[in-house]
Design a protein around this motif. Structure first.
Motif, short mmCIF file in Angstrom:
data_model
loop_
_atom_site.label_atom_id
_atom_site.label_comp_id
_atom_site.label_asym_id
_atom_site.label_seq_id
_atom_site.Cartn_x
_atom_site.Cartn_y
_atom_site.Cartn_z
N PHE A 20 31.09 36.79 38.15
CA PHE A 20 30.11 37.23 39.13
C PHE A 20 30.01 36.22 40.27
N THR A 21 29.71 36.73 41.47
CA THR A 21 29.57 35.86 42.63
C THR A 21 28.81 36.57 43.74
N ASP A 22 28.31 35.79 44.67
CA ASP A 22 27.73 36.38 45.88
C ASP A 22 28.58 36.04 47.09
N SER A 23 29.75 35.46 46.82
CA SER A 23 30.68 35.09 47.89
C SER A 23 31.84 36.07 47.93
N TYR A 24 32.09 36.62 49.11
CA TYR A 24 33.18 37.58 49.24
C TYR A 24 34.54 36.90 49.02
N ASP A 25 34.67 35.70 49.51
CA ASP A 25 35.93 34.97 49.33
C ASP A 25 36.21 34.72 47.85
N GLU A 26 35.18 34.33 47.10
CA GLU A 26 35.37 34.11 45.68
C GLU A 26 35.67 35.43 44.97
N PHE A 27 35.08 36.49 45.46
CA PHE A 27 35.35 37.81 44.92
C PHE A 27 36.84 38.14 45.07
N LEU A 28 37.41 37.82 46.22
CA LEU A 28 38.84 38.08 46.44
C LEU A 28 39.68 37.24 45.47
N THR A 29 39.22 36.04 45.16
CA THR A 29 39.92 35.20 44.19
C THR A 29 39.90 35.83 42.81
N PHE A 30 38.76 36.40 42.44
CA PHE A 30 38.64 37.09 41.15
C PHE A 30 39.56 38.30 41.09
N LYS A 31 39.66 39.01 42.21
CA LYS A 31 40.54 40.19 42.25
C LYS A 31 41.99 39.79 42.07
N ALA A 32 42.35 38.68 42.68
CA ALA A 32 43.73 38.19 42.54
C ALA A 32 44.00 37.80 41.09
N GLU A 33 43.00 37.22 40.44
CA GLU A 33 43.12 36.85 39.04
C GLU A 33 43.33 38.09 38.17
N TYR A 34 42.61 39.14 38.52
CA TYR A 34 42.74 40.40 37.77
C TYR A 34 44.14 41.00 37.94
N LYS A 35 44.64 40.99 39.15
CA LYS A 35 45.98 41.53 39.41
C LYS A 35 47.04 40.72 38.67
N SER A 36 46.86 39.41 38.63
CA SER A 36 47.80 38.57 37.90
C SER A 36 47.75 38.89 36.41
N TYR A 37 46.56 39.13 35.90
CA TYR A 37 46.41 39.50 34.49
C TYR A 37 47.14 40.79 34.19
N CYS A 38 47.02 41.75 35.11
CA CYS A 38 47.63 43.06 34.88
C CYS A 38 49.16 43.01 34.87
N THR A 39 49.72 42.04 35.56
CA THR A 39 51.18 41.93 35.56
C THR A 39 51.74 41.46 34.23
N THR A 40 50.89 40.83 33.43
CA THR A 40 51.35 40.31 32.14
C THR A 40 50.71 41.01 30.95
N SER A 41 49.91 42.03 31.22
CA SER A 41 49.20 42.72 30.14
C SER A 41 49.42 44.22 30.24
N ASP A 42 49.44 44.87 29.08
CA ASP A 42 49.59 46.31 29.06
C ASP A 42 48.23 47.01 29.03
N ALA A 43 47.16 46.23 29.24
CA ALA A 43 45.82 46.81 29.19
C ALA A 43 45.43 47.50 30.49
N CYS A 44 46.14 47.18 31.57
CA CYS A 44 45.79 47.77 32.87
C CYS A 44 46.38 49.16 33.03
#
Length: 384
Positions: free
Chosen positions: A360-384
Motif C-alpha cells: 500500500f502507498t499514497d505515492s504514485y511513483d511507489e505505486f508504479l514500482t509495485f506494479k513493476a514488481e508484480y509484472k516481474s513476479y508474473c514472468t516467473t510464476s504461473d499464477a498470473c
C-alpha cells in the motif's frame, strides 16, 4: 342461705320474661334444610366438573402414561425446532402418531441426560414407537435428515444459485422464482429488493421439508446475524455512509483483499471516494467491478478497452461507489468495511498472487514500482 355475718338471705330466682312462660326453642324450617343440601350438592357438582375438566386438560396437554412397545412401523420425518422443550417435543411426537403419550416421553427424557442436548433438525422416526426408542433417535445428531451445502465467500447470486441447484433437488428456475419474492426472503429495506450481497456465505443444513424460498430466507437471516455482529448500521452512520453503501464497500473488500489487508483496502476505497483530487480522481478503478459489469465471474484480468465499458458498475468510468454490492461478502469483509485502518493510502498492488502479499502507498511513483514488481513476479510464476 347465710351471709358472712350469719344472717339469713333469700336466694334470687330466675323468672320468665314478661308475657308468661319461657319461649320454646325455635324449630328449624324443613325448606331451609333442603336449600342448604341443594347448595352443597351444587358446590360438589361444580368442584367435580372443574376437577374433571382440569384433569382432561392436563391429559390433553400431556397425555396419559400409555406407551407403545416396539420400534414402530412406517416413516415419519419429525422436526425439532429452536426452543422446543421435552414437553413440546413430546406433544409434537404424539400429534404425529409417533408415541402414545407425552407423559411417557417426558419420563424417558427425564431419565436420560442426553435429552437436554437434542439438536434442532429433522429426524427419521416411525409410527407407534415406544417413547424410549423415539428418544434414542433424537439424542443422536448423526440421525438427522439433512443435506449440507457450503456457499463460500465472494460469490454472486448467479453463482450461489448454481451451487444450490446442484446440491439440492430444486432447479435453477425454482430458485430464480423464489428470488423474486423479496418480501419472503426477508431482505432489509435498504437492499431495495436486490439480493446481491445478502445471501450470506456459510454452511447450511437443508432439511427435507425446505423449499427454495426457505433456503434463501435462511441465507438472508444468516446475513442479518452477521450484520448485527459487526454493527453494520451503527458503523455506517459513524463513517457517514448508509448501510447499503457499507455493504457495497464490504463486497469490494471481499473481492480485493484477504486477512489483515481487508481493513487497509477499505481505507483505500474510502480515501479514493472522499478525496477525488487525490490520484484516481475519485474513481475506484477496481477490476472486479468491470468483470461484474461484463457479467463475468471469477478473477479475470481486464483489458484497457474493457475498462472503458459504459456501465454503472464500471468504477473506471463512474466516480464513487457502484450502485450496489458485486458479490456476497463474509463477516470479516463486513467488519473491515465498518472499521477501516488508519492510513493515507490511495494505491495498492498485490505483488504475489499465491501468498496474497499486498503493498500500500499514497505515492504514485511507489505505486508504479509495485506494479513493476508484480509484472516481474508474473514472468516467473504461473499464477498470473
Amino acid at each position: 342461705m347465710l351471709d358472712d355475718e350469719g344472717t339469713t338471705q333469700t336466694s334470687e330466682r330466675s323468672y320468665a320474661p314478661e308475657g308468661g312462660a319461657r319461649k320454646a326453642k325455635k324449630r328449624r324450617n324443613p325448606l331451609g334444610i333442603v336449600a342448604v343440601v341443594v347448595v352443597v350438592a351444587l358446590v360438589c357438582v361444580g368442584l367435580y366438573v372443574g376437577v374433571s375438566k382440569g384433569v382432561n386438560w392436563v391429559q390433553d396437554q400431556f397425555g396419559s402414561a400409555e406407551d407403545f412397545s416396539g420400534p414402530g412401523t412406517g416413516e415419519v420425518i419429525f422436526e425439532v425446532r429452536e426452543g422446543d422443550t421435552s414437553a413440546a417435543i413430546g406433544r409434537g411426537l404424539k400429534e404425529a402418531g409417533v408415541i402414545a403419550s407425552v407423559e411417557a416421553f417426558i419420563s424417558a427424557a427425564t431419565a436420560d441426560t442426553r435429552s437436554s442436548k437434542i439438536q434442532v433438525g429433522y429426524y427419521p422416526l416411525r409410527k407407534e414407537m415406544s417413547a424410549v426408542d423415539a428418544l434414542e433417535v433424537l439424542v443422536d445428531p448423526a440421525n438427522q435428515v439433512k443435506n449440507t451445502v457450503t456457499v463460500p465467500e465472494g460469490l454472486r447470486v448467479v453463482d450461489i444459485v448454481d451451487i444450490l441447484a446442484e446440491k439440492t433437488e430444486f432447479s435453477r428456475a425454482q430458485y430464480e422464482a423464489a428470488l423474486k419474492d423479496t418480501a419472503a426472503l426477508g431482505l432489509p429495506d435498504f437492499a431495495e429488493g436486490n439480493p446481491e450481497g445478502y445471501l450470506f456465505p456459510a454452511t447450511y443444513d437443508i432439511g427435507p421439508k425446505d423449499k427454495p424460498k426457505d433456503i434463501l430466507a435462511k441465507m438472508v437471516a444468516r446475513w442479518r446475524q452477521a450484520a448485527d455482529d459487526v454493527q453494520l448500521e451503527s458503523r455506517a452512520a459513524a463513517l457517514g455512509y448508509t448501510p447499503a453503501e457499507l455493504m457495497t464497500v464490504a463486497s469490494l473488500v471481499e473481492a480485493e483483499g484477504r486477512g489483515d489487508d481487508m481493513a487497509k483496502i477499505a481505507t483505500v476505497i474510502y480515501n479514493r471516494v472522499e478525496n477525488p483530487g487525490a490520484g484516481t480522481g475519485g474513481k475506484l478503478q477496481i477490476d472486479a467491478t468491470v468483470n461484474y459489469a461484463l457479467g463475468r465471474t471469477g478473477t479475470i484480468a481486464v483489458t484497457t478497452d474493457e475498462t472503458l465499458t459504459d456501465h454503472p458498475y464500471n468504477t473506471y468510468v463512474v466516480q464513487g461507489l457502484p450502485p450496489g454490492p458485486i458479490e456476497a461478502p463474509g463477516e470479516e469483509a463486513m467488519a473491515a468495511a465498518g472499521n477501516p485502518a488508519e492510513g493515507p493510502w490511495i494505491y495498492y498492488v498485490t505483488v504475489d498472487l499465491k501468498t496474497g502479499e499486498t503493498k500500500f502507498t499514497d505515492s504514485y511513483d511507489e505505486f508504479l514500482t509495485f506494479k513493476a514488481e508484480y509484472k516481474s513476479y508474473c514472468t516467473t510464476s504461473d499464477a498470473c
